[in-house]
Write a protein that holds these residues in place. Structure first.
Motif, short mmCIF file in Angstrom:
data_model
loop_
_atom_site.label_atom_id
_atom_site.label_comp_id
_atom_site.label_asym_id
_atom_site.label_seq_id
_atom_site.Cartn_x
_atom_site.Cartn_y
_atom_site.Cartn_z
N GLY A 67 0.83 -1.20 0.00
CA GLY A 67 0.00 0.00 0.00
C GLY A 67 0.86 1.25 0.00
N GLU A 68 1.75 1.36 -0.94
CA GLU A 68 2.72 2.45 -1.03
C GLU A 68 2.69 3.03 -2.44
N ASP B 274 4.31 5.58 2.14
CA ASP B 274 3.20 4.75 2.60
C ASP B 274 1.91 5.56 2.56
N THR C 35 -1.93 5.79 3.74
CA THR C 35 -2.75 5.22 4.81
C THR C 35 -4.20 5.69 4.79
N GLY C 36 -4.54 6.63 3.91
CA GLY C 36 -5.90 7.13 3.83
C GLY C 36 -6.15 7.85 2.52
N GLY D 248 0.67 11.20 3.64
CA GLY D 248 0.29 9.82 3.42
C GLY D 248 -1.15 9.65 2.97
N THR D 249 -1.77 10.73 2.49
CA THR D 249 -3.17 10.69 2.06
C THR D 249 -3.29 10.74 0.55
N TYR E 224 -4.73 1.28 1.79
CA TYR E 224 -4.22 0.63 3.01
C TYR E 224 -2.74 0.89 3.19
#
Length: 236
Positions: free
Chosen positions: A125-126, A136, A138-139, A200-201, A236
């Motif tokens: 998920g990167e 990464d 994450t959202g 990270g969004t 993710y």
């Protein structure tokens, strides 16, 4: 779609007719395809991230973001790029199959999904930043005017700027797409499908541009939240 910034709705449709500099329709195949498949050991060494390239017969597209629905894994990418493709591979020789097209939306929207079917390949998920490593994710969220964002293009690489406008309508010539957003970041031919993110969004995928990175320009994006919602996916 009415994104907000500090509680105030940002509306105002910006209409633009754009000469797209970004390439979609590669008409030649990428080497001699061998459909026997690569050895399992070779497939186990393969990872597909956001910003990486996937191949089909005569087509290559950049993965915007990896996503999932339950235990099923997907890629989110440009719908215009994915038109006409079914089976996708991690390599230009078409030996490591990774998945199949699950959905395409264009025009009106510009997003598509690929369902990953090869469990021997990793799908982190990167997003790949090239020589500087990876980020990464994450959202996901909708963009807002003034937001700092970065994107990764297959040609222009890792670049950053700010969001200029949201709820933009663009006429591609082959179809009109609504609800895009625009940034101050430049793009080059081949950047289509690249991921755009703020920290990270995940916020969007590259779908068009004006100008270039030598003389200056700006980029249009499909908001990622809309595509994720349409297919019931989450990053993710």
């Amino acid at each position: 779609m009415s994104p907000t910034h500090r509680g105030r709705p940002v509306r105002g449709v910006v209409r633009a007719v754009v000469v797209l500099a970004l390439l979609f329709g590669w008409s030649t195949a990428f080497g001699s395809a061998s459909h026997a498949g690569a050895p399992l050991a070779q497939q186990l060494a393969v990872s597909v991230r956001g910003g990486d390239t996937l191949y089909s017969n005569g087509i290559r597209c950049t993965v915007g973001f990896n996503a999932r629905s339950g235990t099923a894994m997907y890629a989110l990418l440009s719908g215009r790029c994915a038109q006409g493709a079914h089976t996708w591979y991690a390599d230009a020789a078409l030996t490591v199959a990774v998945g199949v097209t699950a959905g395409v939306s264009f025009p009106g929207n510009d997003y598509a999904s690929i369902r990953y079917t090869n469990t021997a390949v990793a799908y982190p998920g990167e997003v790949s930043l090239g020589a500087t490593g990876s980020r990464d994710i994450t959202g996901a969220a909708n963009p807002y005017v003034g937001q700092s964002i970065c994107h990764v293009g297959r040609t222009s690489g890792y670049r950053c700027g700010t969001v200029q406008a949201v709820n933009v309508t663009v006429n591609y010539g082959g179809g009109t797409v609504h609800g895009l957003f625009r940034s101050t970041v430049c793009s080059e031919p081949g950047d289509t499908g690249g991921p755009a993110f703020s920290g990270g969004t995940a916020v969007g995928i590259i779908v068009g541009s004006s100008g270039n990175c030598s003389s200056g320009g700006f980029t249009y994006y499909q908001p990622v939240v809309e595509g994720l919602s349409a297919y019931g996916l989450s990053v993710y």
